[in-house]
Design an enzyme around this catalytic site. Sequence first.
Site, mmCIF file in Angstrom:
data_model
loop_
_atom_site.group_PDB
_atom_site.id
_atom_site.type_symbol
_atom_site.label_atom_id
_atom_site.label_comp_id
_atom_site.label_asym_id
_atom_site.label_seq_id
_atom_site.Cartn_x
_atom_site.Cartn_y
_atom_site.Cartn_z
ATOM 1 N N LYS A 1 0.816 -1.126 0.062
ATOM 2 C CA LYS A 1 0.137 0.032 -0.187
ATOM 3 C C LYS A 1 0.696 1.438 0.158
ATOM 4 C CE LYS A 1 -3.393 2.591 0.396
ATOM 5 N NZ LYS A 1 -4.075 3.045 -0.738
ATOM 6 N N CYS B 1 1.310 12.337 -7.195
ATOM 7 C CA CYS B 1 0.734 13.174 -5.783
ATOM 8 C C CYS B 1 1.168 14.489 -5.920
ATOM 9 C CB CYS B 1 1.199 12.188 -4.776
ATOM 10 S SG CYS B 1 2.845 11.713 -4.675
ATOM 11 N N LYS C 1 7.074 4.761 -10.677
ATOM 12 C CA LYS C 1 5.562 4.466 -11.033
ATOM 13 C C LYS C 1 5.021 5.884 -11.719
ATOM 14 C CE LYS C 1 1.005 2.610 -10.160
ATOM 15 N NZ LYS C 1 0.284 1.827 -8.932
#
Lengths: 314, 263
Positions: free
Chosen positions: A52, A137, A172
């Site tokens: 996570k 983000c 990523k």
Amino acid sequence: MDAPDLSVELAPRHKQGLRLRNPVMVASGTFSNGLEFARHHDVQSLGAIVSKGTTLLPRRGNPQRRTTETPGGMLNSIGFQNIGVERLVRDICPIWATWDVPVVVNILGDTVAEYARLAARLDAVPGVAGFEVNISCPNLDVGGIEFGVDPAAAASATRAVREHTSLPVVVKLTPNVTEIALIARAVAEAGADALCVANTIMGTAIDIEQRRPVLNRPFGGLSGPAVRPIILRMVWQVCAAVDIPVVASGGIMTWQDAVEYLLAGATAVQVGTATFVDPDAPWKVRDGIAGYLERHGEPSVTAIIGTARTFRRD
Amino acid sequence: MTTTAGLRFAASVVANRVLYGQTWQMLLDAPGPVRAGRPGQFVMLRCADARSCDPLLPRALSIAGYERPAGRARLRLLYDVVGRGTAWMTERTAGDAVEVTGPLGHAVRLRPGTRHLLLVAGGIGIAPFPWMAALAAERGVSVTVIHGARTAEELLPPGELHPEVELVTATEDGSAGVQGRVTDALPDYLDWADEIVACGPVPMFRAMAGLVRRSGYRRPVHLLMEEIMACGTGICYSCAVETRRGVRLVCKDGPVFELRELF
Ligand SMILES: Cc1cc2nc3c(=O)[nH]c(=O)nc-3n(C[C@H](O)[C@H](O)[C@H](O)COP(=O)(O)OP(=O)(O)OC[C@H]3O[C@@H](n4cnc5c(N)ncnc54)[C@H](O)[C@@H]3O)c2cc1C
Ligand SMILES: Cc1cc2nc3c(=O)[nH]c(=O)nc-3n(C[C@H](O)[C@H](O)[C@H](O)COP(=O)(O)O)c2cc1C
Ligand code: FES
């Protein structure tokens, strides 16, 4: 004939490397930290587990509503609920350390300095096999624009992690960009061992009775089979742009979907939303890839990687 | 070998019909592990044709019990039609294949000393209770079920309950039982109940919390919570609820929670 060799190497330029016994990973945020499934599935037979998304401090995540189904997909706005790096190191990593499967920690920071601290904190912790740097983000250094949409910011987050760990680093990428190859090249030059293509596609859904977004925020991340053609195209483009391994993540429901990605040039694949639909999906994908290789008389996964790229135009 | 001990099973529909009002009952012939469920647990049912990705996500349904006509236990589900997935369910007929994951979540743990058990249901929240009530009644526990609905036809027919279980009803339009909500019928039973289990919408839980606080009721009140789910297996973090001890997941930490932890 011998069973085909399913193993792949995700970090060929790294001194220890990141060897997976098969190319099927489980995607970040779609497998918690692996402990839930370890109770009823053989998680150690996966290629790798991605944790996570983990931040320096614990995060409670967003209020309801966090997910909504869309045609052939779903939107999520979980808000990076996670236990924070200290509890991860204390409670979870020791369990991973007993597992015979690489666990890659997905990390995200609000600033370049936070990426550096996360990498440094997890670097020598037993149970951590490598990093997956989530750059989808907001970058608070520059007013909240996503790291991943700007080649320079993406490269600086990559460098920060690279400089603070000796473990393999996967970065990523976000698909929410005009030209993903540009970002891919910048990140590869900044020292990434491999790239993951890609995170969720930003989308929204509106409740027409309430006249407001369905989710707690206007936008959420789209995942599931609906995104697959787009991410497949991006994998193709990124494979053309860089010479490090690419891990595909986007809408893989079946082994056929995974084979498409391998043929497009991906070295490994991540199963995400499919595990919500069918908890056995990652294992079925793995078995299906093996069956495909056998039927086609291929000795190994690596023998088929990128082979669709050299097709002849009629 | 695919997995060590999977959670997901191929099941086949044995029967599927309206049980009362708009509420349907589906009976499934399912393999052993799914039949090991306990009251309070649920399953995820995939509501699409085998190769279809639309609708994509499975639907959470409480285990409403098992029927054992000829030794072979059948999984029972009770459901209301609210959207595409449950509409798809109504179109299944005997022999159709469906995919089930479960049993999931924690079961309700009743105190061994409980003599008087009160079950409070709003609408389709009744689903797990006929079974839970029957199991308790068989152990000699005295059980009362309070079922509230909008109107009489949405109420569980008394014949659906174990003969020794009392059914109290409340309807908003006053067409049967107490006029009003379950919380209008509840006060009469607070002194009597050693333990309460409730299942229904959040506003019902809120009203119950107010009542429990005002009356000084100190015995356990368990809630069966619902929240929007994607996986049902604890891996997506969709189904978060705020508790006094922090954020919890309904599918993994619940669906049973203590009333006082939530409201
Ligand atoms: C633990 C648990 C047990 C449940 N038990 C029962 C039961 O026994 N009988 C019954 O009729 N219903 C039950 N529900 C509610 C049931 O899951 C929803 O009514 C159903 O998912 C609606 O699907 P749909 O496609 O018809 O509706 P849609 O509104 O089209 O569904 C869209 C999406 O939202 C999700 N969703 C919608 N409503 C709910 C809800 N209330 N809870 C969770 N997810 C929801 C769906 O799963 C789907 O992903 C339960 C829910 C939970 C969480
Ligand atoms: C509920 C949910 C949570 C996710 N959380 C994360 C996360 O914490 N970090 C991350 O990098 N990606 C996260 N993702 C993105 C997935 O890892 C994956 O890249 C994406 O869902 C596309 O793959 P899929 O279509 O197979 O799900 C999340 C996706 C979903 C659906
Ligand atoms: S529904 Fe996925 S964690 Fe609860």
